[in-house]
Design an enzyme around this catalytic site. Structure first.
Site, PDB file in Angstrom:
ATOM      1  N   ASN A 441      43.519  27.768  48.941  1.00 43.84           N
ATOM      2  CA  ASN A 441      45.008  27.929  49.213  1.00 43.84           C
ATOM      3  C   ASN A 441      43.989  30.258  49.766  1.00 43.84           C
ATOM      4  OD1 ASN A 441      48.053  29.241  48.412  1.00 43.84           O
ATOM      5  ND2 ASN A 441      46.401  30.236  46.959  1.00 43.84           N
ATOM      6  N   GLU A 442      44.908  30.283  50.532  1.00 49.41           N
ATOM      7  CA  GLU A 442      44.937  31.931  50.454  1.00 49.41           C
ATOM      8  C   GLU A 442      43.433  32.130  50.798  1.00 49.41           C
ATOM      9  OE1 GLU A 442      46.969  33.580  48.759  1.00 49.41           O
ATOM     10  OE2 GLU A 442      48.959  32.843  49.581  1.00 49.41           O
ATOM     11  N   ASP A 443      42.156  31.903  51.078  1.00 45.71           N
ATOM     12  CA  ASP A 443      40.933  32.148  50.921  1.00 45.71           C
ATOM     13  C   ASP A 443      41.000  32.510  52.320  1.00 45.71           C
ATOM     14  OD1 ASP A 443      40.275  30.955  48.305  1.00 45.71           O
ATOM     15  OD2 ASP A 443      38.871  29.647  48.777  1.00 45.71           O
TER      16      ASP A 443
END
Length: 858
Positions: A441-443
């Site tokens: 998630n969103e790295d």
């Protein structure tokens, strides 16, 4: 001292097991903090009846800490995460020498744990998400003592960070990236900082042979009528032993049984079988949730059982005039995904029950949702979660557990993650509901922000995990389930913000550029896997969480403590004040109401405009952030910690109905012959001579093919007077499609100040769906004039049903009951118009319907 469990070896040939449940615990280190709460080092009985043990729950059970969810007690209990803790359990084995094998299996240890059996170290673990199997044949006795020492994850993570170096992250402290535990324990912008530990998943002693894995993989023929099955059976057997004849029975959804016989099997066996005339599994609203039960018989008894549903799920990414599509086909049917993101439903997940999961997932189903996204900063959810999604027809977007950070990739870390993912994929692969896996998630978004700040920044070691390790494991273990490197991810140079390819997290409403939410239509991506708007929880939830009642006002210290979103004061005020006028009698209850109305208007418009873009697959789905909360908090959830739906839940439910009607009011500036032809060059902003034209686009959407429908479009002036009604008849709606009803409709009565009511009616003239469009911003309406002479009335049809009617247009009518008992309404926060009374059903536990209260924009 404490209860002792016992297992008796009644049959040494197969399957004797004991789940350890009689835990006790103690603190084994202090925190170098004189204010730390626990003062003794004695053993205490752990909380019984939970699904695993977590130290905060056990401390709370023994009244050794205050409730971290109440007031600001979260701050008082921080010492717990800095201490080391020890868990113990005693058990006996009657007939210990009758078995040739003993294994201890740990389904989840949080996190840095040293495990001792009869004072011998048998395992050291460092991953909450892994399953450990330990051969303890040499250590087992008639009387046994199991001990687990948990080191502080905070201290151990900081040591790892010191060894391997600092890496950037959003939310929580940076050392969390080295620790394979639920990342939200470190605090998030909606959750508290509560670093718990313990044997949070079952610990089981297996005596004698047992089934380690029984799984079914399949491929479907082109007609989706036959499944080629591959059964895998992994047995744990004493060395050089074989098991007896194996049998597999297949029980279909109609109860019919197929039986597969085979000969003597060894520790690992694969069996192939063709199953004809299968019944497919569908998501809710598109067909039945047909599930097949597979029973494994060994030694003439059932030793394991699994279920799955047969379905074909495809992620369609075809090149088109926009870029590349991103939508799902289920059993060859394109379906728009309408759903939510899911976070852990409790800071201490062991306290959740099966009923909690049933209630949450039913809330999604009742809200017309068909997908939940398991977010990458929490946990790989419980089997209850996926089982219920299978049974109720909710698709699952599954993130791997990496969230909002630059993660490491040294050899030990990658090997640890690899085994974690193998363990989880083997557990999850049987569930029909799982539609897609995403690496994190969103790295990638964190990386992009860091590169914007410093173009020379290149540090992103976990790329090898997301782009090499995970896709291979998903392909090898899950029969080609769709996989994405991350979420959001766009497969282009702009990895996370490309509106033409891939999925996006659209946070330019609230975060980012803080766009007006009326502009959602311009902010659509090919699939919006996150977007949201903040609102307060139900007043009763705040009243329970804040015991110092003098703090129950909007800007109090404790109200702010129960809101973890950075800058929420400015942003919440921005969106409320831009759109709504605050009433004179402003207090916490009115602030709860107005923030929930704003959130509902905001999120409803997003679904409305993006569902319209389902036409030509311009947008394939929308998953709101977020369905639920993990503690009592003001957040982006659409239902609060106590399962109380916010008004946005109902707004989304209306927009996501199986069949519906919606509109968009188009405003265009009329060119002035005395100004330049290019409108952009004309007198801007304060040109009070400028004129505008208005037109109306009306469309319908449906999951089914429908004929002979009609639509009614009514225009009211700003005083609530009906100006005109237009009818559209003989409407045909195609299956899983959007159909234009009116395009560029104009009328002398259509302007920026009129109120629009839309009704969709079936062949018998019954209302199937309602929608409306109000002047924007709402704060400019003269509510005193609009509400003059307003008569709201209701009647009880029975103790479960009321009819509500009005003589004037009403905006955001909120219904509440004067009861302390729980209740659930079929709809709430809706707009009400003359001549169209609403029937509201009430699920409640009282024998009699409680008095009803109304609240609306005034």
């Amino acid at each position: 001292m404490f209860e002792q469990q016992s297992i008796k070896i009644t049959d040494a040939t197969f399957q004797n097991s004991l789940e350890i449940t009689n835990w006790y615990f103690r603190q084994v280190s202090d925190t170098s903090n004189e204010a730390s709460g626990i003062v003794d080092k004695y053993w205490h009985k752990a909380k019984p009846g939970t699904n695993g043990q977590q130290v905060h729950l056990d401390l709370l059970h023994n009244k050794l800490i205050p409730d971290p969810f109440i007031d600001d007690n979260e701050k008082i209990v921080q010492w717990v995460g800095q201490a080391d803790w020890e868990y113990g359990a005693d058990f006996t084995v009657d007939g210990v020498n009758d078995c040739k094998s003993y294994y201890l299996v740990f389904d989840g240890l949080d996190t840095f744990a040293s495990i001792y059996l009869n004072d011998k170290l048998i395992l050291e673990s460092d991953n909450s998400f892994r399953k450990y199997k330990i051969d303890v044949l040499e250590e087992i006795r008639s009387t046994n003592k199991l001990r687990i020492v948990f080191k502080s994850s905070l201290r151990e993570g900081r040591l790892l960070e010191k060894k391997f170096g600092h890496l950037d992250c959003w939310n929580g402290e940076s050392s969390r990236v080295y620790v394979r535990k639920p990342q939200y324990h470190y605090g998030w912008d909606w959750g508290p900082l509560l670093l718990t530990c313990g044997p949070w998943r079952p610990v089981t002693l297996h005596c004698g042979p047992y089934v380690e894995d029984f799984f079914v993989q399949y491929s479907l023929n082109e007609a989706l009528t036959q499944a080629e099955l591959t059964f895998g059976v992994d047995l744990v057997l004493p060395k050089e032993e074989e098991s007896s004849t194996m049998q597999i029975s297949i029980i279909g959804p109609d109860g019919l049984v197929d039986t597969i016989e085979t000969s003597v099997v060894k520790a690992s066996t694969t069996i192939h079988y063709a199953l004809k005339n299968i019944k497919l599994w569908f998501p809710a609203g598109h067909g039945d949730q047909n599930l097949y039960t597979f029973k494994l018989h060994l030694c003439e008894r059932v030793v394991d059982e699994t279920k799955t549903g047969f379905r074909k799920i495809e992620l369609i990414q075809d090149s088109d005039k926009i870029g590349r599509s991103f939508y799902f086909k289920i059993n060859n049917i394109p379906i728009f995904m309408k759903g939510s993101c899911w976070i852990p439903a409790h800071s201490f997940i062991s306290d959740l029950t099966t009923k909690d999961y049933e209630d949450w997932i039913q809330l999604a189903i009742s809200g017309n949702q068909n997908m939940l996204r398991v977010w990458g900063g929490g946990i790989y959810e419980t089997d209850d979660f996926y089982r219920i999604c299978d049974e109720k027809g909710v698709l699952v977007w599954q993130d791997f557990m990496f969230g909002c950070a630059v993660y490491p990739a040294h050899n030990e870390f990658v090997d640890n993650v690899r085994q974690e993912v193998i363990d989880q994929l083997k557990r999850l692969r049987k569930y029909a509901c799982i539609a897609i896996y995403a690496g994190n998630n969103e790295d990638y978004q964190v990386l992009e922000v860091l590169q914007d700040q410093d173009p020379s920044y290149t540090k992103f070691p976990a790329r090898v995990i997301y782009e090499e390790v995970l896709p291979k494991l998903v392909a090898d273990l899950t029969a080609q389930t769709a996989y994405r490197f991350g979420s959001p991810y766009s497969d282009t140079g702009i990895h996370t913000a490309d509106l033409t390819i891939g999925d996006i997290h659209q946070w330019n409403v609230w975060h980012g550029t803080q766009e007006p939410y009326q502009d959602w239509g311009k902010l659509a991506g090919r699939f919006v896997s996150e977007f949201g708007m903040l609102a307060l929880p139900d007043y009763s939830t705040l009243d329970q969480a804040i015991t110092r009642k003098e703090q129950l006002f909007p800007q109090s210290y404790l109200m702010d403590h129960h809101n973890k979103s950075t800058g929420f004061e400015r942003r919440l005020a921005l969106y409320v004040m831009e759109n709504f006028a605050l009433p004179v009698n402003f207090n916490l209850k009115t602030w709860v109401y107005i923030t929930q109305v704003m959130q509902s208007d905001c999120l409803s418009l997003a679904y409305r405009y993006w569902i319209r873009k389902w036409k030509d697959f311009a947008c394939g789905g929308a998953l709101v952030w977020q369905l639920n909360d993990c503690w009592p908090v003001t957040s982006w959830s659409i239902a609060d910690f106590n399962h109380a739906p916010k008004l946005a839940y109902y707004g989304i439910k209306r927009e996501c109905a199986a069949t519906g009607i919606a509109c968009y009011r188009v405003k265009e500036r009329i060119g002035d012959p005395h100004e330049p032809e290019n409108l952009a060059e004309q007198t801007p902003l304060h040109d009070y001579v400028a004129k505008y034209s208005y037109s109306l686009d009306v469309w319908c959407f449906s999951d089914d093919e429908l004929h002979n429908l009609s639509a009614s479009i009514s225009l009211y002036d700003k005083t609530g007077k009906l100006l005109e009604t237009q009818e559209k008849v003989d409407i045909t709606l195609a299956k899983n499609s959007v159909t234009d009803v009116l395009t560029s409709f104009t009328s002398p009565n259509l302007d920026g100040n009129c109120i629009i009511e839309l009704l969709l009616l079936n062949e018998e003239g019954e209302v199937m769906h309602r929608s409306s469009d109000w002047p924007s911003p709402l704060k400019y309406l003269d509510w005193k004039v609009l509400n003059e002479g307003l008569k709201l009335s209701y009647e009880e049809i029975d103790n479960k049903t009321i009819r509500v009617s009005t003589n004037r247009p009403v905006k955001s009518l909120r219904i509440s009951l004067e009861t302390k008992e729980s209740y659930h309404l079929c709809d709430n926060g809706f707009d009400l118009f003359p001549g169209d009374p609403r029937i509201i059903t009430v699920e409640h536990t009282d024998q009699k319907l409680a008095p009803v209260n109304f609240e609306h924009i005034v």
